[in-house]
Design a protein around this motif. Structure first.
Motif, PDB file in Angstrom:
ATOM      1  N   UNK A 142      -2.969 -15.702 -19.718  1.00 13.71           N
ATOM      2  CA  UNK A 142      -1.938 -14.946 -18.982  1.00 13.71           C
ATOM      3  C   UNK A 142      -2.347 -14.604 -17.552  1.00 13.71           C
ATOM      4  N   UNK A 143      -3.597 -14.871 -17.184  1.00 19.39           N
ATOM      5  CA  UNK A 143      -4.036 -14.647 -15.810  1.00 19.39           C
ATOM      6  C   UNK A 143      -5.063 -15.724 -15.468  1.00 19.39           C
ATOM      7  N   UNK A 144      -5.298 -15.903 -14.164  1.00 19.95           N
ATOM      8  CA  UNK A 144      -6.197 -16.967 -13.688  1.00 19.95           C
ATOM      9  C   UNK A 144      -7.645 -16.488 -13.562  1.00 19.95           C
ATOM     10  N   UNK A 145      -7.811 -15.239 -13.151  1.00 18.56           N
ATOM     11  CA  UNK A 145      -9.150 -14.664 -12.968  1.00 18.56           C
ATOM     12  C   UNK A 145      -9.165 -13.261 -13.563  1.00 18.56           C
ATOM     13  N   UNK A 146     -10.195 -12.967 -14.347  1.00 22.22           N
ATOM     14  CA  UNK A 146     -10.399 -11.611 -14.849  1.00 22.22           C
ATOM     15  C   UNK A 146     -11.610 -11.008 -14.137  1.00 22.22           C
ATOM     16  N   UNK A 147     -11.411  -9.833 -13.542  1.00 17.99           N
ATOM     17  CA  UNK A 147     -12.501  -9.091 -12.902  1.00 17.99           C
ATOM     18  C   UNK A 147     -12.868  -7.954 -13.846  1.00 17.99           C
ATOM     19  N   UNK A 148     -14.067  -8.028 -14.423  1.00 17.90           N
ATOM     20  CA  UNK A 148     -14.535  -6.958 -15.310  1.00 17.90           C
ATOM     21  C   UNK A 148     -15.482  -6.081 -14.502  1.00 17.90           C
ATOM     22  N   UNK A 149     -15.013  -4.897 -14.130  1.00 17.62           N
ATOM     23  CA  UNK A 149     -15.844  -4.012 -13.304  1.00 17.62           C
ATOM     24  C   UNK A 149     -16.869  -3.316 -14.192  1.00 17.62           C
ATOM     25  N   UNK A 150     -18.117  -3.372 -13.750  1.00 23.79           N
ATOM     26  CA  UNK A 150     -19.213  -2.809 -14.524  1.00 23.79           C
ATOM     27  C   UNK A 150     -19.711  -1.485 -13.989  1.00 23.79           C
ATOM     28  N   UNK A 151     -20.797  -1.008 -14.592  1.00 23.93           N
ATOM     29  CA  UNK A 151     -21.352   0.286 -14.171  1.00 23.93           C
ATOM     30  C   UNK A 151     -21.882   0.226 -12.741  1.00 23.93           C
ATOM     31  N   UNK A 192     -22.980  -3.829 -17.542  1.00 25.22           N
ATOM     32  CA  UNK A 192     -23.805  -3.251 -16.487  1.00 25.22           C
ATOM     33  C   UNK A 192     -23.446  -3.836 -15.131  1.00 25.22           C
ATOM     34  N   UNK A 193     -23.090  -5.124 -15.133  1.00 21.68           N
ATOM     35  CA  UNK A 193     -22.854  -5.866 -13.888  1.00 21.68           C
ATOM     36  C   UNK A 193     -21.408  -6.350 -13.850  1.00 21.68           C
ATOM     37  N   UNK A 194     -20.747  -6.176 -12.722  1.00 23.27           N
ATOM     38  CA  UNK A 194     -19.385  -6.682 -12.548  1.00 23.27           C
ATOM     39  C   UNK A 194     -19.374  -8.197 -12.717  1.00 23.27           C
ATOM     40  N   UNK A 195     -18.433  -8.680 -13.519  1.00 22.51           N
ATOM     41  CA  UNK A 195     -18.422 -10.092 -13.930  1.00 22.51           C
ATOM     42  C   UNK A 195     -17.038 -10.679 -13.723  1.00 22.51           C
ATOM     43  N   UNK A 196     -17.011 -11.958 -13.351  1.00 26.79           N
ATOM     44  CA  UNK A 196     -15.748 -12.654 -13.099  1.00 26.79           C
ATOM     45  C   UNK A 196     -15.596 -13.791 -14.108  1.00 26.79           C
ATOM     46  N   UNK A 197     -14.439 -13.837 -14.765  1.00 22.37           N
ATOM     47  CA  UNK A 197     -14.119 -14.920 -15.687  1.00 22.37           C
ATOM     48  C   UNK A 197     -12.963 -15.727 -15.094  1.00 22.37           C
TER      49      UNK A 197
END
Length: 357
Positions: free
Chosen positions: A339-348, A302-307
Motif C-alpha cells: 500500500x506504500x512505496x517506502x516505509x520510514x520506521x523512526x527509531x529511538x 534503536x536505529x531509524x530504518x527505511x524499507x
C-alpha cells in the motif's frame, strides 16, 4: 536478458523515446542486492516471484532510472526473425564493414557500407554482433537502428492495416515467442498510435561510456558502474517532454525529483515515544512528501530504518538527506502490491535527536 530497451510514448506531445540499457550495468536488484541488470529477469524466474522475471526486470529498471513502467514485451530470437520475414526484411544503412554470424549456423556474412535489405536471420545477427570496436555500446545502437528500420518498413509500404488484419493469426503464430502484459487490442492501439509519431519526434540514446565507469564485480566479472547524475541527464533528455520542470531543473533539484516520483510514504513509530509518527508525518508533509500512512512499528527500533517496496530512489535519497541520516539503514522488500512505496520506521535515535522544529 540479451537486450534491454526502455520505450516511452507521449500521445499528448506526439513524442517518443528509446533508451538502451547495457546488460552489464551494475545495479541494485530489489531483494537481491547488486548484480548486473540482466540478472533481474533470471532471479524473478528462478524464485517464481509474482510476475516472474519480467516484473522484477521492470521494477529494477524503474528503480534504476526513476521512470514509471506499465508494460513489457519480451521477444525471443525466433519471433524476431519470423516477424521481420513477415514484413519482407528491413532496410539498413551499414556505416562500416561488419562480419556477422547467423545464429545456429557457422555461416559468416560480411556487410559492406551502404543500404541493404536484410532478412530476419541476418537482421538478428546484425543486431546481436558485439565483437566490434565499440562492443556492447555499438551493438545497442545497431539494435535501435533495426527497431526503427522495422517501423520504417511498415510505414513505407503502408503495411500496418494489413498487419492489423492479420494480427490474430500472427499473434497465434508468434505467441510462443512473445511474452507481454498487453492485450492484443492494446498492442494494436499502441502500434496505430506509434506510427503517427514523426521520426524527428523519436528521441534515442544509449547509456554509453561517458555515463559509466568500468569495473569488476566481487566475483571477477566485467561490469559497468553507473554515474547517477549523468544517467539522470540522459534519461531526462529522452523522456521529459515538457512542463514546468525541465531536464536541467530535474537534474539539479532533489525536491523536484522527489515530487516527480510521487512516492507513497508510510511513517511508523518504532521509538517507543508516543506521537512521534504523527509528528514526523506532519513535518514530512510540510516538506512535500506524500505521506499516506501513520502507524506503530511491529517492534522497537534503536536505529531509524527505511524499507523500500517499490523503487523510488530520489524520494529515498531526499528523505535521508532531509532527515540527516548519515548512514541510512535501507532494506529492499519488493512488493508491487504494497500500500506504500517506502516505509520510514523512526527509531529511538530519531526520538533523541532530529531536525524537526
Amino acid at each position: 536478458t540479451d537486450t534491454m530497451m526502455l520505450f516511452t510514448l507521449d500521445p499528448i506531445s506526439n513524442t517518443a523515446g528509446i533508451l538502451s540499457i547495457p546488460r552489464d550495468m551494475w545495479v541494485n536488484i530489489p531483494g537481491y542486492d547488486y548484480h548486473k541488470i540482466n540478472q533481474a529477469y533470471y532471479f524473478g524466474e528462478l524464485d517464481k516471484l509474482p510476475g516472474g522475471g519480467p516484473a522484477l526486470a521492470m521494477e529494477t529498471v524503474k528503480q534504476f532510472l526513476g521512470v514509471d513502467i506499465q508494460y513489457y514485451a519480451q521477444i525471443d530470437f525466433n519471433a524476431f526473425v519470423r516477424f521481420i520475414d513477415e514484413i519482407k526484411g528491413v532496410k539498413i544503412r551499414v556505416e562500416e564493414p561488419i562480419t556477422v554470424v547467423v545464429m545456429g549456423t557457422n555461416r559468416k556474412i560480411t556487410l559492406e557500407p551502404g543500404v541493404v535489405t536484410l532478412p530476419g536471420d541476418i537482421a538478428l545477427a546484425y543486431a546481436r554482433q558485439r565483437y566490434t570496436e565499440g562492443g556492447d555500446f555499438d551493438r545497442a545502437r545497431r539494435q535501435q537502428q533495426v527497431v526503427l528500420a522495422i517501423r520504417d518498413r511498415i510505414l513505407s509500404f503502408d503495411m500496418l492495416p494489413t498487419l492489423i488484419t492479420r494480427a490474430p493469426v500472427l499473434y497465434n503464430e508468434l505467441a510462443s515467442g512473445v511474452r507481454t502484459n498487453m492485450s492484443l487490442e492494446q498492442v494494436i492501439r499502441l502500434a496505430w498510435l506509434a506510427q503517427q509519431i514523426p521520426e524527428q519526434n523519436i528521441k534515442r540514446a544509449v547509456i554509453g561510456t561517458d555515463a559509466v565507469e568500468f569495473g569488476t564485480s566481487p566475483d571477477g566479472l566485467d561490469i559497468l558502474i553507473p554515474i547517477p547524475d549523468r544517467i539522470r541527464l540522459i534519461r531526462d533528455e529522452i523522456f521529459t517532454s515538457g512542463g514546468p520542470v525541465g531536464p536541467v531543473a530535474l537534474a539539479e533539484d532533489p525536491a523536484s525529483l522527489m515530487q516527480a516520483e510521487a512516492a507513497r510514504v508510510s511513517v511508523q513509530n518504532g521509538s517507543g515515544t508516543d506521537g512521534l509518527a504523527g509528528q514526523t508525518a506532519t513535518w514530512l508533509r510540510d516538506q512535500g512528501f506524500n505521506v499516506v500512512d501513520e502507524s506503530n512499528a511491529d517492534q522497537f527500533y534503536n536505529v531509524t530504518t527505511f524499507f523500500v517496496y517499490n523503487g523510488k530512489p530520489y524520494t529515498l535519497r531526499y528523505l535521508t538527506t532531509l532527515m540527516d541520516i548519515q548512514n541510512p539503514r535501507v532494506y529492499n522488500r519488493y512488493d508491487p502490491n504494497a500500500p506504500y512505496d517506502i516505509a520510514v520506521v523512526v527509531g529511538s535515535d530519531w526520538a533523541a535527536s532530529n531536525p524537526m522544529p
